[in-house]
Write a protein that holds these residues in place. Structure first.
Motif, PDB file in Angstrom:
ATOM      1  N   GLY A 163     -40.936   3.632  11.867  1.00 51.20           N
ATOM      2  CA  GLY A 163     -39.967   3.669  10.766  1.00 51.20           C
ATOM      3  C   GLY A 163     -39.969   2.436   9.905  1.00 51.20           C
ATOM      4  N   TYR A 164     -41.157   2.042   9.411  1.00 50.87           N
ATOM      5  CA  TYR A 164     -41.310   0.761   8.727  1.00 50.87           C
ATOM      6  C   TYR A 164     -40.579   0.665   7.388  1.00 50.87           C
ATOM      7  N   LYS A 165     -40.200   1.774   6.806  1.00 44.76           N
ATOM      8  CA  LYS A 165     -39.581   1.751   5.477  1.00 44.76           C
ATOM      9  C   LYS A 165     -38.119   1.296   5.515  1.00 44.76           C
ATOM     10  N   PHE A 166     -37.532   1.231   6.727  1.00 43.91           N
ATOM     11  CA  PHE A 166     -36.098   0.927   6.825  1.00 43.91           C
ATOM     12  C   PHE A 166     -35.868  -0.178   7.848  1.00 43.91           C
ATOM     13  N   ASP A 167     -35.932  -1.400   7.364  1.00 41.60           N
ATOM     14  CA  ASP A 167     -35.764  -2.585   8.197  1.00 41.60           C
ATOM     15  C   ASP A 167     -34.314  -3.054   8.109  1.00 41.60           C
ATOM     16  N   LEU A 168     -33.591  -2.958   9.210  1.00 35.93           N
ATOM     17  CA  LEU A 168     -32.176  -3.331   9.191  1.00 35.93           C
ATOM     18  C   LEU A 168     -31.964  -4.840   9.149  1.00 35.93           C
ATOM     19  N   PHE A 169     -33.027  -5.634   9.262  1.00 41.79           N
ATOM     20  CA  PHE A 169     -32.919  -7.073   9.053  1.00 41.79           C
ATOM     21  C   PHE A 169     -33.062  -7.435   7.573  1.00 41.79           C
ATOM     22  N   GLN A 170     -33.343  -6.438   6.728  1.00 37.84           N
ATOM     23  CA  GLN A 170     -33.527  -6.691   5.301  1.00 37.84           C
ATOM     24  C   GLN A 170     -32.212  -6.426   4.568  1.00 37.84           C
ATOM     25  N   HIS A 171     -31.593  -7.503   4.073  1.00 36.80           N
ATOM     26  CA  HIS A 171     -30.369  -7.366   3.289  1.00 36.80           C
ATOM     27  C   HIS A 171     -30.690  -6.891   1.878  1.00 36.80           C
ATOM     28  N   SER A 172     -31.522  -7.681   1.186  1.00 38.48           N
ATOM     29  CA  SER A 172     -31.744  -7.445  -0.240  1.00 38.48           C
ATOM     30  C   SER A 172     -32.872  -8.361  -0.693  1.00 38.48           C
ATOM     31  N   ALA A 173     -33.049  -8.439  -2.002  1.00 46.08           N
ATOM     32  CA  ALA A 173     -33.923  -9.437  -2.618  1.00 46.08           C
ATOM     33  C   ALA A 173     -33.144 -10.072  -3.757  1.00 46.08           C
ATOM     34  N   ILE A 174     -33.486 -11.293  -4.090  1.00 45.85           N
ATOM     35  CA  ILE A 174     -32.841 -11.955  -5.225  1.00 45.85           C
ATOM     36  C   ILE A 174     -33.903 -12.439  -6.201  1.00 45.85           C
ATOM     37  N   ALA A 175     -33.501 -12.529  -7.448  1.00 54.27           N
ATOM     38  CA  ALA A 175     -34.424 -12.820  -8.539  1.00 54.27           C
ATOM     39  C   ALA A 175     -34.756 -14.301  -8.616  1.00 54.27           C
ATOM     40  N   PRO A 176     -35.860 -14.647  -9.259  1.00 54.02           N
ATOM     41  CA  PRO A 176     -36.146 -16.063  -9.521  1.00 54.02           C
ATOM     42  C   PRO A 176     -35.063 -16.654 -10.411  1.00 54.02           C
ATOM     43  N   GLY A 177     -34.731 -17.903 -10.146  1.00 53.95           N
ATOM     44  CA  GLY A 177     -33.692 -18.561 -10.931  1.00 53.95           C
ATOM     45  C   GLY A 177     -32.290 -18.286 -10.442  1.00 53.95           C
ATOM     46  N   SER A 178     -32.137 -17.676  -9.268  1.00 54.44           N
ATOM     47  CA  SER A 178     -30.805 -17.380  -8.732  1.00 54.44           C
ATOM     48  C   SER A 178     -30.198 -18.629  -8.099  1.00 54.44           C
ATOM     49  N   LEU A 179     -28.975 -18.923  -8.469  1.00 47.67           N
ATOM     50  CA  LEU A 179     -28.241 -20.031  -7.863  1.00 47.67           C
ATOM     51  C   LEU A 179     -27.730 -19.607  -6.496  1.00 47.67           C
ATOM     52  N   VAL A 180     -27.933 -20.455  -5.492  1.00 53.64           N
ATOM     53  CA  VAL A 180     -27.424 -20.187  -4.154  1.00 53.64           C
ATOM     54  C   VAL A 180     -26.721 -21.425  -3.621  1.00 53.64           C
TER      55      VAL A 180
END
Length: 515
Positions: A163-180
């Motif tokens: 079931g490689y398409k659904f990784d529960l350790f993957q929250h999201s992705a963020i764009a370049p230039g994102s303030l954290v």
């Protein structure tokens, strides 16, 4: 501090378990080609250029939503700068309670169950022992599109060996230039535990440039209207001849403009301030220096390349947008360099006017783009499709469908309603500005055609009854479907399963605005 993380409802987990048992990718959602043209839906609206929310109204809505604890939104630049070890430890415990080891078997990349050795090593790398009684929040900018992980690991957490398409350790992705905001680092220093504008999690340290202070994350000067990425993905180059690609920015990302093409495009009459939406750079404030880094020659400096200072290349620069892009120096420091975008690329000076026409045009730019759980493999899931769409208008959106369905104005309670009663409520909906949610999924309402209601959404698949029993048929992309999709299946149609209908607008929006 609110718990700013992506929650996964039980219904979604069940769907993920089913989704891996896919048959062929059949055209279960087929619609006519003309219905995949935004003009088809725009022409059904009485006044598609009517502004549904003004920039002032959007700004006010954003401010109100930032104050709501239940939406888990965050203005990173306003975060407090000192956190107790107990506060950060509570965040880490919440992550482990929700996504950690349970009685259910989870599998890693090689299809092998995640055993005690994995979990013990993970807990050690989380590095709780390094937390002090008081911890200073650091700030940085992402230098590329990067994953936000639940834990500091690239290992998968999947429900079956395939079931490689659904990784529960993957929250999201963020764009370049994102303030954290940076709370903490892993023991191996390869991961940073961060707060983004919409989620909390771990990102790779190599994808992060550290600011000396919060204000340094924005460079010099006050930000006015940002350059907004309005295409599905737009390439950014290191040179004005567009020979050296450096970044790919997705729809809704924003950047500081250093130089406008000549002649300059007209300034939006009522543009929003930068930093209200998207994931790019926003307005900075005065901050204290970072004691653990050697300061650069100038705070938030911009490294100007030979093209921007060369007179003979002035005409070349005149044919492109010049933006500030963050760069990670060898020691991890943040500096800025110039990025170049062709003048005819799909970007906009300031946020787009919030009209049904613009909503349709933006949504359909993502049509047929691949589905990606948590943006895995560069795709979008259902809630990221909604988030990126509304970010182009300066509207802050939460990251998951449950929270997105708390936005705007409810058009009426759906619990216990029949199909016909739900259709009547949809008759009052504003096409292209209304969100439709059911457990585990969210869609954008398009309108009605020949007695059927339609939506555009990023969808993985649908369950149907077949000769051999229940089958999940893959769609796996952003698609236009009618709400009868799924009828006859074990869970019923999309319309049957609707639980929320939310207008992203105000009470003056024209309800059921069809010609």
């Amino acid at each position: 501090m609110k718990s700013n993380k992506r929650t996964i409802p039980a219904s979604t987990l069940i769907l993920l378990g089913i989704a891996i048992l896919l048959g062929s990718s059949l055209q279960v959602h087929a619609v006519s080609k003309r219905m995949e043209d935004p003009l088809f839906w725009i022409n059904k609206v009485r006044d598609s250029n009517r502004v549904l929310l003004t920039p002032f109204e959007i700004r006010k809505m954003n401010e109100e939503n930032l104050k709501r604890q239940d939406l888990l939104l965050c203005r990173v630049k306003d975060m407090k700068e000192e956190w107790t070890g107990e506060e950060i430890l509570n965040f880490l415990k919440q992550d482990m309670e929700e996504f950690g080891k349970t009685g259910r078997v989870r599998y890693g990349k090689q299809g092998i169950p995640l055993g005690d050795s994995f979990w013990n090593a993970l807990k050690e790398n989380i590095n709780q022992v390094a937390l002090k009684e008081k911890n200073r929040l650091l700030f940085g900018l992402t230098v590329k599109r990067t994953d936000v992980r639940v834990f500091p690991t690239a290992e998968l957490s999947i429900s079956s060996p395939t079931g490689y398409k659904f990784d529960l350790f993957q929250h999201s992705a963020i764009a370049p230039g994102s303030l954290v905001g940076i709370y903490h680092f892993s023991r191996d220093k390869l991961w940073a535990y961060v707060q983004t504008s919409f989620i909390r999690g771990w990102i790779r340290t190599k994808d992060l440039a550290m600011a000396i202070g919060k204000n340094d994350a924005f460079g010099q000067g006050e930000i006015k209207d940002p350059l907004v990425i309005t295409g599905n993905f737009v390439g950014i180059f290191a040179d004005p001849l567009f020979q050296q690609p450096v970044l790919s920015a997705q729809m809704g990302s924003t950047f500081i403009i250093s130089h406008l093409p000549s002649p300059s495009p007209p300034r939006p009459r009522s543009a929003l301030r930068g930093g209200l939406a998207g994931e790019g750079q926003g307005e900075g404030e005065t901050d204290h220096g970072h004691p653990h880094l050697n300061p650069p020659p100038s705070r938030g400096r911009i490294i100007v390349d030979k093209f921007s200072s060369s007179k003979e290349n002035h005409s070349v620069i005149g044919n492109c947008y010049v933006i500030k892009i963050p760069f990670r120096e060898a020691d991890g420091r943040l500096t800025f360099r110039n990025g170049y975008i062709p003048v005819d690329d799909d970007v906009h000076y300031g946020f787009l006017p919030y009209t049904q026409k613009n909503l349709a045009q933006q949504a359909f730019k993502m049509l047929h783009q691949p589905y990606g759980w948590g943006e895995m493999s560069g795709g979008r899931d259902c809630s990221r499709f909604i988030m990126d769409l509304f970010n182009t208008f300066g509207i802050l959106m939460p990251r998951n469908s449950i929270l997105q369905a708390k936005m705007g104005i409810s058009l009426g309670a759906l619990e216990g309603k029949t199909i016909e009663e739900k259709k009547k409520i949809l008759g009052r909906a504003v096409p292209l500005a209304t969100l439709l949610r059911m457990p585990g999924h969210i869609m954008l309402y398009l309108g009605k055609h020949e007695g059927k209601h339609y939506a555009v959404h990023s969808i993985w698949g649908i369950q149907k009854r077949g000769p051999s029993g229940i089958q999940t048929q893959k769609i796996g992309k952003v698609a236009v479907t009618d709400l009868n999709l799924g009828k006859g299946g074990p869970n019923g149609s999309l319309l049957h399963r609707l639980t929320e209908i939310q207008l992203i607008g105000n009470s003056s929006c024209p309800q059921g605005a069809h010609k």
